[in-house]
Design an enzyme around this catalytic site. Structure first.
Site, PDB file in Angstrom:
ATOM      1  CB  SER A  91      -6.054  36.757  -8.489  1.00  0.00           C
ATOM      2  OG  SER A  91      -7.354  36.597  -8.023  1.00  0.00           O
ATOM      3  CE1 TYR A 148      -3.712  39.631  -4.471  1.00  0.00           C
ATOM      4  CE2 TYR A 148      -5.981  39.599  -5.400  1.00  0.00           C
ATOM      5  CZ  TYR A 148      -4.585  38.954  -5.099  1.00  0.00           C
ATOM      6  OH  TYR A 148      -4.813  37.530  -5.136  1.00  0.00           O
TER       7      TYR A 148
HETATM    8  P1  NAP Z   1      -1.425  32.811   1.942  1.00  0.00           P
HETATM    9  O1  NAP Z   1      -2.093  31.768   2.438  1.00  0.00           O
HETATM   10  O2  NAP Z   1      -1.554  34.217   2.594  1.00  0.00           O
HETATM   11  O3  NAP Z   1       0.225  32.285   1.618  1.00  0.00           O
HETATM   12  C1  NAP Z   1       1.088  33.271   1.284  1.00  0.00           C
HETATM   13  C2  NAP Z   1       2.502  32.965   1.139  1.00  0.00           C
HETATM   14  O4  NAP Z   1       3.335  33.953   0.623  1.00  0.00           O
HETATM   15  C3  NAP Z   1       3.143  32.502   2.426  1.00  0.00           C
HETATM   16  O5  NAP Z   1       3.824  31.139   2.230  1.00  0.00           O
HETATM   17  C4  NAP Z   1       3.946  33.553   2.778  1.00  0.00           C
HETATM   18  O6  NAP Z   1       4.864  33.249   3.539  1.00  0.00           O
HETATM   19  C5  NAP Z   1       4.402  33.938   1.310  1.00  0.00           C
HETATM   20  N1  NAP Z   1       5.025  35.345   1.329  1.00  0.00           N
HETATM   21  C6  NAP Z   1       4.112  36.464   1.351  1.00  0.00           C
HETATM   22  N2  NAP Z   1       4.874  37.545   1.195  1.00  0.00           N
HETATM   23  C7  NAP Z   1       5.982  37.063   0.846  1.00  0.00           C
HETATM   24  C8  NAP Z   1       7.484  37.774   0.597  1.00  0.00           C
HETATM   25  N3  NAP Z   1       7.567  38.943   0.453  1.00  0.00           N
HETATM   26  N4  NAP Z   1       8.432  36.822   0.187  1.00  0.00           N
HETATM   27  C9  NAP Z   1       8.324  35.517   0.191  1.00  0.00           C
HETATM   28  N5  NAP Z   1       6.995  34.752   0.463  1.00  0.00           N
HETATM   29  C10 NAP Z   1       6.089  35.687   0.803  1.00  0.00           C
HETATM   30  O7  NAP Z   1      -1.886  33.072   0.323  1.00  0.00           O
HETATM   31  P2  NAP Z   1      -2.598  32.209  -0.863  1.00  0.00           P
HETATM   32  O8  NAP Z   1      -3.894  32.120  -0.706  1.00  0.00           O
HETATM   33  O9  NAP Z   1      -1.944  30.705  -0.585  1.00  0.00           O
HETATM   34  O10 NAP Z   1      -1.994  32.725  -2.144  1.00  0.00           O
HETATM   35  C11 NAP Z   1      -1.092  32.147  -2.792  1.00  0.00           C
HETATM   36  C12 NAP Z   1      -1.242  32.970  -4.333  1.00  0.00           C
HETATM   37  O11 NAP Z   1      -2.439  32.815  -4.792  1.00  0.00           O
HETATM   38  C13 NAP Z   1      -0.920  34.702  -4.006  1.00  0.00           C
HETATM   39  O12 NAP Z   1      -0.253  35.272  -5.131  1.00  0.00           O
HETATM   40  C14 NAP Z   1      -2.420  35.137  -4.171  1.00  0.00           C
HETATM   41  O13 NAP Z   1      -2.360  36.464  -4.537  1.00  0.00           O
HETATM   42  C15 NAP Z   1      -2.967  34.226  -5.123  1.00  0.00           C
HETATM   43  N6  NAP Z   1      -4.314  33.871  -4.991  1.00  0.00           N
HETATM   44  C16 NAP Z   1      -4.939  33.415  -4.030  1.00  0.00           C
HETATM   45  C17 NAP Z   1      -6.356  33.540  -3.885  1.00  0.00           C
HETATM   46  C18 NAP Z   1      -7.084  33.022  -2.677  1.00  0.00           C
HETATM   47  O14 NAP Z   1      -8.394  33.216  -2.636  1.00  0.00           O
HETATM   48  N7  NAP Z   1      -6.397  32.335  -1.626  1.00  0.00           N
HETATM   49  C19 NAP Z   1      -7.165  33.455  -4.842  1.00  0.00           C
HETATM   50  C20 NAP Z   1      -6.499  34.253  -6.211  1.00  0.00           C
HETATM   51  C21 NAP Z   1      -4.961  34.168  -5.995  1.00  0.00           C
HETATM   52  P3  NAP Z   1       4.807  33.144   5.402  1.00  0.00           P
HETATM   53  O15 NAP Z   1       3.915  32.228   5.717  1.00  0.00           O
HETATM   54  O16 NAP Z   1       6.277  32.604   5.622  1.00  0.00           O
HETATM   55  O17 NAP Z   1       4.874  34.636   5.663  1.00  0.00           O
END
Ligand code: NAP
Length: 245
Positions: free
Chosen positions: A143, A157
């Site tokens: 991130s 985080y």
């Molecule tokens: P999201 O929409 O909240 O999706 C999270 C995903 O991770 C879901 O598929 C969830 O599964 C899965 N998950 C959570 N905990 C888990 C565990 N313990 N074991 C296996 N699967 C797990 O998040 P996102 O925004 O797509 O983020 C994806 C990645 O990008 C993350 O690493 C986040 O830190 C990073 N990121 C996000 C942003 C942003 O602005 N969105 C920015 C920078 C980085 P379920 O749905 O089945 O619970």
């Protein structure tokens, strides 16, 4: 000649950035293993989209912070689709939002376990398998928070994501001679269900040089490129895809 298959495990592939990565990888010729935590219906919906262009796909429930569950994920992947050639470490959680002084330790612990230990366990297993089966590529989703620090939002985080950057650099050097590349994509603020305040991507748009938050599909192409042969000389890279943040 035997066809070289790309079999890629994407953790957290059931929604958000992970789901976009699964769809993009399918379009780019990968068979995909979707790891998801709890939402089987969402994971199956993404799996159906992956199969649409003719790719193979399995969805496997996994808690990436659980060593035995990670082993089951990779065993299922190999049994159903063949040797794993790619891993996208994407499953992540924010933990509590707010100032560190007010943060609940159990939420912080789960962010550390999923975002750091979970990435390490999945990378460890992938490296063990890929070393045996002829190499591969890993992409860690970090991130922009890793370098911004996220004051007032979630310092713990941001610290987990700095750990992701560091493990990328170290592991890349450790396994380069085994034919395994390890890179990182560091997104900025992306429209997904990740945010405690669902309107956060809109609220922060004016702080982003490009003037808006990003879409998951604006991250997935970078991941696919880093997994591809076009990136054959890239390892240890941290590719920031953050609208200028
Ligand atoms: P999201 O929409 O909240 O999706 C999270 C995903 O991770 C879901 O598929 C969830 O599964 C899965 N998950 C959570 N905990 C888990 C565990 N313990 N074991 C296996 N699967 C797990 O998040 P996102 O925004 O797509 O983020 C994806 C990645 O990008 C993350 O690493 C986040 O830190 C990073 N990121 C996000 C942003 C942003 O602005 N969105 C920015 C920078 C980085 P379920 O749905 O089945 O619970």
């Amino acid at each position: 000649m035997k066809e070289q298959r790309n079999v890629t495990v994407v953790t957290g592939g059931s929604r958000g950035i992970g789901a976009a990565i699964c769809r993009r990888l399918a379009a780019d010729g990968h068979d995909v293993v979707i790891g998801y935590r709890s939402d089987a219906a969402a994971a199956e919906a993404v799996a159906a989209e992956v199969r649409e262009p003719g790719r193979r796909c399995v969805a496997v429930p996994v808690d990436t912070a659980d060593e035995a569950a990670v082993d089951r994920l990779f065993e299922t992947a190999a049994a159903e689709l063949g040797p794993v050639t790619g891993l996208v470490n994407n499953a992540g959680v924010s933990g509590p939002n707010g100032r560190l002084a007010d943060a609940d330790p159990s939420g912080m612990r789960s962010a550390l376990e999923v975002n750091v230990l979970g990435y390490l366990l999945c990378a460890r297993r992938a490296v063990r398998d890929m070393t045996r089966t002829g190499g591969g590529a890993i992409v860690n989703i970090s991130s922009a928070a890793a370098t911004l620090g996220s004051p007032g939002q979630y310092v713990h985080y941001a610290a987990t994501k700095a750990a992701v950057d560091t493990m990328t650099v170290g592991l890349a050097k450790e396994v380069a001679a085994d034919g395994i590349r390890v890179n990182c994509v560091a997104p900025g603020i992306i429209w997904t269900e990740f945010h405690e305040d669902p309107q956060r991507p809109e609220r922060l748009a004016t702080t982003i040089p490009i003037g808006r938050s990003g879409q998951p599909e604006e991250i997935s192409g970078a991941v696919s490129w880093l997994l591809s042969d076009d990136a054959s000389y890239a390892t240890g890279a941290i590719l920031r895809v953050a609208g200028g943040l």
